[in-house]
Write an enzyme that holds these catalytic residues in place. Sequence first.
Site, mmCIF file in Angstrom:
data_model
loop_
_atom_site.group_PDB
_atom_site.id
_atom_site.type_symbol
_atom_site.label_atom_id
_atom_site.label_comp_id
_atom_site.label_asym_id
_atom_site.label_seq_id
_atom_site.Cartn_x
_atom_site.Cartn_y
_atom_site.Cartn_z
ATOM 1 C CB VAL A 41 -0.961 -0.005 1.205
ATOM 2 C CG1 VAL A 41 -1.846 1.223 1.180
ATOM 3 C CG2 VAL A 41 -1.808 -1.274 1.194
ATOM 4 C CE LYS A 51 -7.430 -3.331 7.388
ATOM 5 N NZ LYS A 51 -7.126 -3.892 6.070
ATOM 6 C CD GLU A 93 -13.422 5.620 2.281
ATOM 7 O OE1 GLU A 93 -13.860 4.471 2.506
ATOM 8 O OE2 GLU A 93 -14.120 6.649 2.346
ATOM 9 C CB VAL A 126 -13.800 -0.190 6.030
ATOM 10 C CG1 VAL A 126 -15.031 -1.066 5.810
ATOM 11 C CG2 VAL A 126 -13.569 0.037 7.520
ATOM 12 N N GLY A 160 -11.086 -1.810 1.261
ATOM 13 C CA GLY A 160 -10.110 -1.383 0.254
ATOM 14 C C GLY A 160 -10.498 -0.149 -0.519
ATOM 15 N N GLY A 197 -0.162 -16.798 -1.305
ATOM 16 C CA GLY A 197 0.108 -15.546 -0.582
ATOM 17 C C GLY A 197 -1.135 -14.707 -0.363
ATOM 18 C CD GLU A 212 -3.768 -9.760 7.086
ATOM 19 O OE1 GLU A 212 -2.626 -9.447 7.479
ATOM 20 O OE2 GLU A 212 -4.607 -8.932 6.704
ATOM 21 C CE LYS A 221 -10.888 -5.199 6.157
ATOM 22 N NZ LYS A 221 -10.733 -6.200 5.081
#
Lengths: 428, 428
Positions: free
Chosen positions: B15, B107, B131, B134, B136, B189, B192, B207
């Site tokens: 990200v 989250k 934002e 929750v 994506g 993958g 988590e 979420k």
Amino acid sequence: MSDPLRLGIAGLGTVGVGVVRIIRQQAVLLEARTGRKITISAVSARSRGKDRGVSLKDYAWEDDPVALATRDDVDVFVELMGGEDGPAKAATEAALKVGKDVVTANKAMLAINGQALAELAEAEGRSLRYEAAVAGGIPVIKALMEGLAGNEITRVMGVMNGSCNYILTRMENSGKTYQEIFAEADGLGYLEADPQLDVGGIDAAHKLAILSAIAFGTKVDFDGIQLEGIERVSIEDIRAAADMGYKIKLLGVAQKTGRGLEQRMQPCLVPDTSPLGQLEGGTNMVVLEGDAVGQIVLRGAGAGEGPTASAVMADVCDIARGLRLPVFGQPATSLQTSTAAQSQTPAPYYLRMALVDKPGALAKIAAVLGEAGVSIYRMRQYEHDSASAPVLIVTHKTTHAALRDALSNMDKTGVMAGEPVALRIEEL
Amino acid sequence: MSDPLRLGIAGLGTVGVGVVRIIRQQAVLLEARTGRKITISAVSARSRGKDRGVSLKDYAWEDDPVALATRDDVDVFVELMGGEDGPAKAATEAALKVGKDVVTANKAMLAINGQALAELAEAEGRSLRYEAAVAGGIPVIKALMEGLAGNEITRVMGVMNGSCNYILTRMENSGKTYQEIFAEADGLGYLEADPQLDVGGIDAAHKLAILSAIAFGTKVDFDGIQLEGIERVSIEDIRAAADMGYKIKLLGVAQKTGRGLEQRMQPCLVPDTSPLGQLEGGTNMVVLEGDAVGQIVLRGAGAGEGPTASAVMADVCDIARGLRLPVFGQPATSLQTSTAAQSQTPAPYYLRMALVDKPGALAKIAAVLGEAGVSIYRMRQYEHDSASAPVLIVTHKTTHAALRDALSNMDKTGVMAGEPVALRIEEL
């Protein structure tokens, strides 16, 4: 606690009454969320005496919406009269000029006069908000302008006229003709006073023009939309499309290409398993595509008292909370003039035709398509009793120009019985 | 033109790299939309040397996220490290205390420590935005907090963990067991580092807790969620549900009842023709229901570099544009303490059981259900070779308590072969 935010509401039809109802019933909630009381100072409508099922006695009455819009005790002018100019535009301009914010549900006014009104609002430092103008209760303006602000928008699509989608869905489910279902919808009060606004695609095109401006940073350009309504969609095409795995929808599509901005509002085929294909009845759906986010699909009621009033209240709450943005997401003076591009983006097409029932007819059509560079993905000829044979073709991706050439050459083969139907298949 | 908005980014995983890429590639667009340049002053991550496929040489490096968060040349601290406390929380608190705004995708931190962080942010007059935490890329926080601000929210639902939905969809399409598909997803993958966060429903429950707080004006209450993961969903149940016209989804549901706030995250049956039922693979969907707007459905990618970075940038752009809101939509000190209610909202249930194959077995079960006040909507007994007969029952709406009584009494009939499975059917 800040001062109350005082509204003046012009137009007390379904949506106006819905807004009054929310403000009366949800006063505590609205104050908790915005930190201010939201009140109504005055209202205006054509007929004062009418019983609207909600008490208006606490509010001043104005016969003239301009007088309402400029009252000293009004902070936000809520325009719910409709019409691209006339009293709606006059009152909106008057409100902005005396420093009021404006909230409107008026797609026609924004689509036709949006640029001038945006420049005026921004010169005055006021908000002009219109969440309710597009797709009813779906918060699509906010999603596009704010939620996807980090994206280069690649395409915007939508089924944004519930009446048209109702008619097309009912045709499919009942097997009845366009004319029969049109009469049914009109009788149920599902159509505008001028039904051409719905079935001619004009209402949906107004909405598309607004979304395009936000998505692509261009001046709203309603005249640049390739526009075709649903009047010519036949029950035969709905059946044939279903047989090939598609639904027919009045679909708006806007995308930026190397040649300019393509905006189309026309009946299209979409896969029947896609979210758009599965959209039944009066519901609306907007699909937003961005370079980072991929595809976002938003679905909800596109009309009606509650949903549209909900969208109006979203704008009112934003203003109460002090959230201000340029009208189309960036300063109106910085919006580009878009070059309206005729659709050159290749797409598969659906063709339905009747061929004279003699040897070699199908071969001639296939040859003509091949010569125009249009290749066939799927073809079906149906059994038949008459002198002409129904044939369906789904092409591979081709340009509209190549298809037009092919259709023109087909006409010269002498094997066509009547005019062929050609509909774009929008890929999702 | 205002001053640039200067970011400090902590966490350079997928990200973080996505955010850096958008800021580098879309500088012109972002400036047009926000009226400011958006720049990066400094970055931080665990490993400095790693090649992340994007140039970081223009940015200062900090090993310590707290040092990054409090730099003089940082206006907005972008927290993308994750973890409910530890460095993420320490740096977020440090940033807020020295007057920085914070944007996070975290989250867990919001679900566990959201109330304290919101109170801190609001006391300091700063923004804390999330934002990306929750669903994506779906702008659901904005839709709920702003787009539906005029609504009393009646229910929030969602499929918000793409990995779980991928596993359930793959089980159905492949006919393989949970264990087989879990291993496959882990190998790809998709899970988590601690897979329990995904398949145990914890990530999705984080979420849901956040959405509940916004929707109902209550303090975020993760511990109040009735939580069950997908580990016990069997291929037999997926098949049987499909046979009855349902899909099994890990569905989060929050609704306010007379007894308090019900929050559930558990495998549920939903109609296979509903938008939730048609959601395949890793896509997320959130359904928001309000008294005015009715039902709004939002669909999009729930994870991945582009979609999550898009959501982070929505928050950054809001801050650049000067749009400020309380963290959960109303002042944190005004949020109510919710009473966690065990689910009493009646629903239909799906029951799968094996009965000893002897006369009267089915009659006994039907009688037990009737005595508990649970009435049968549909029942199927399948042909079988073994000594026990597979039976499926869909009940009419009943409470969880009545169903529990019935299940307990069934156990005493002596006709049950093994434990029955009971799953809630969520009506849409």
